[in-house]
Design an enzyme around this catalytic site. Structure first.
Site, PDB file in Angstrom:
ATOM      1  N   ASP A 159      -6.801 -23.624 -38.029  1.00  0.00           N
ATOM      2  CA  ASP A 159      -5.680 -24.238 -38.728  1.00  0.00           C
ATOM      3  C   ASP A 159      -5.995 -24.595 -40.187  1.00  0.00           C
ATOM      4  OD1 ASP A 159      -2.965 -25.693 -38.390  1.00  0.00           O
ATOM      5  OD2 ASP A 159      -4.274 -27.156 -39.360  1.00  0.00           O
ATOM      6  N   VAL A 160      -5.126 -24.179 -41.073  1.00  0.00           N
ATOM      7  CA  VAL A 160      -5.338 -24.437 -42.499  1.00  0.00           C
ATOM      8  C   VAL A 160      -5.297 -25.929 -42.823  1.00  0.00           C
ATOM      9  CG1 VAL A 160      -4.409 -24.017 -44.797  1.00  0.00           C
ATOM     10  CG2 VAL A 160      -4.357 -22.215 -43.113  1.00  0.00           C
TER      11      VAL A 160
END
Length: 301
Positions: free
Chosen positions: A255-256
DNA sequence: ATCCAGGAACTGT
DNA sequence: ACAGTTCATGGA
């Protein structure tokens, strides 16, 4: 579930380590949110009971959550459903003591549990909504994801007007299953996302994919069943397990937002690699989902 | 304008 | 198994 039915309203009593204000802050993070509203510090949520819609007017303190029914009195069964919904939404079955015990000894998590003490993972109890929302959010900024969700809901969801204001239900899988890709393309969904979402809606409408079935399996089984579906990769599977199936081992490591949060928390010159994140997360076993959620929290306000 | 966003499937090796 | 490419569009 620890709650009281006062007929005109219900009250829920979470265990300790609960902070309503923190949870509400999360719910209020986007002005484009359509599946709940916050007005004057009061939370409104429309839910679908057995056949009938139920509008909840929710307020809370550190000790309890209270829900009233502004549409008028409702049945005992509906009140029970409302209590159950809120209990699940706020993840009130979780005993956070275990998380705080490991977090206190963790350099990254220690300041977070102090700042956001009592925050719980605000869930998405509806499986179709959880999956669809995750797919909408793939590879686009969060603001645009909210715009897509708003268009999608206002186009295909049910609406109830109360005091001149609309309250929306997330669309039903049955309705989306009947759409064509172009119907979603018009709302600026990519063709790919439109295909994924309609495909999943069809599977759910046909009863081939249910929350109950997924919940029967282990974490690994949930994950592999989800990733077997077109449009659901590892990130989406972990997101859905975290927000809907509620397994605490869910860990959307790619996840960014997680990467940005770690970079910020540790004042790194650049985002950490997956290998570095695995290293950091060694001590999070059994609480990865909460670690991620608290890190996300550190990104706003 | 340029980069990137709460990724995933597809393609070629 | 693994790396590169394509999808697509808005926000900052």
């Amino acid at each position: 579930m620890n709650w009281a039915d006062h007929s005109a309203y219900i009250e829920l009593y979470p265990k300790e380590e609960f902070n309503y204000e923190e949870c509400l802050l999360f719910l209020g993070r986007s002005d484009l949110e359509v599946t709940h509203q916050i007005r004057d510090g009061i939370l409104y949520k429309l839910i679908k009971g057995d056949e009938e819609c139920l509008l909840l007017k929710i307020t809370g303190t550190s000790q309890s959550i209270k829900a009233e029914f502004p549409l008028g009195s409702c049945s005992a069964k509906a009140r029970q459903e409302a209590a159950k919904y809120i209990w699940e939404w706020f993840d009130l079955d979780r005993d956070l003591e275990g998380f705080y015990n490991i977090a206190r000894k963790d350099k990254i998590l220690q300041p977070l549990i102090q700042n956001y003490y009592g925050l719980r993972i605000m869930g998405i109890p509806n499986l179709f909504e959880a999956i669809t929302w995750a797919i909408m959010g793939q590879q686009i900024n969060l603001t645009f994801a909210y715009t897509l969700k708003k268009r999608f809901t206002e186009q295909f969801g049910e609406c109830l007007i109360f005091e001149g204001e609309p309250f929306w239900l997330f669309p039903e899988a049955e309705k989306i299953a009947a759409l064509r890709v172009e119907d979603l393309r018009m709302l600026q969904f990519t063709s790919r996302k439109a295909e994924y979402i309609i495909g999943i809606a069809k599977a759910m409408a046909a009863g081939e994919l249910t929350k109950e079935h997924l919940l029967q399996g282990s974490f690994e089984q949930m994950h592999s069943k989800l990733t077997a579906i077109r449009g659901i990769g590892s990130w989406t599977a972990d997101y859905v397990i975290m927000k809907c199936l509620r397994h605490p081992n869910a860990f959307p490591i790619a996840d960014v937002g997680l990467h940005n949060a770690l970079k910020l928390q540790l004042a790194l010159p650049s985002k950490p690699s997956l290998e570095e994140i695995r290293e950091m997360a060694m001590g999070w076993e059994g609480w990865q989902a909460y670690a991620v959620f608290y890190l996300w929290r550190s990104l706003y306000v």
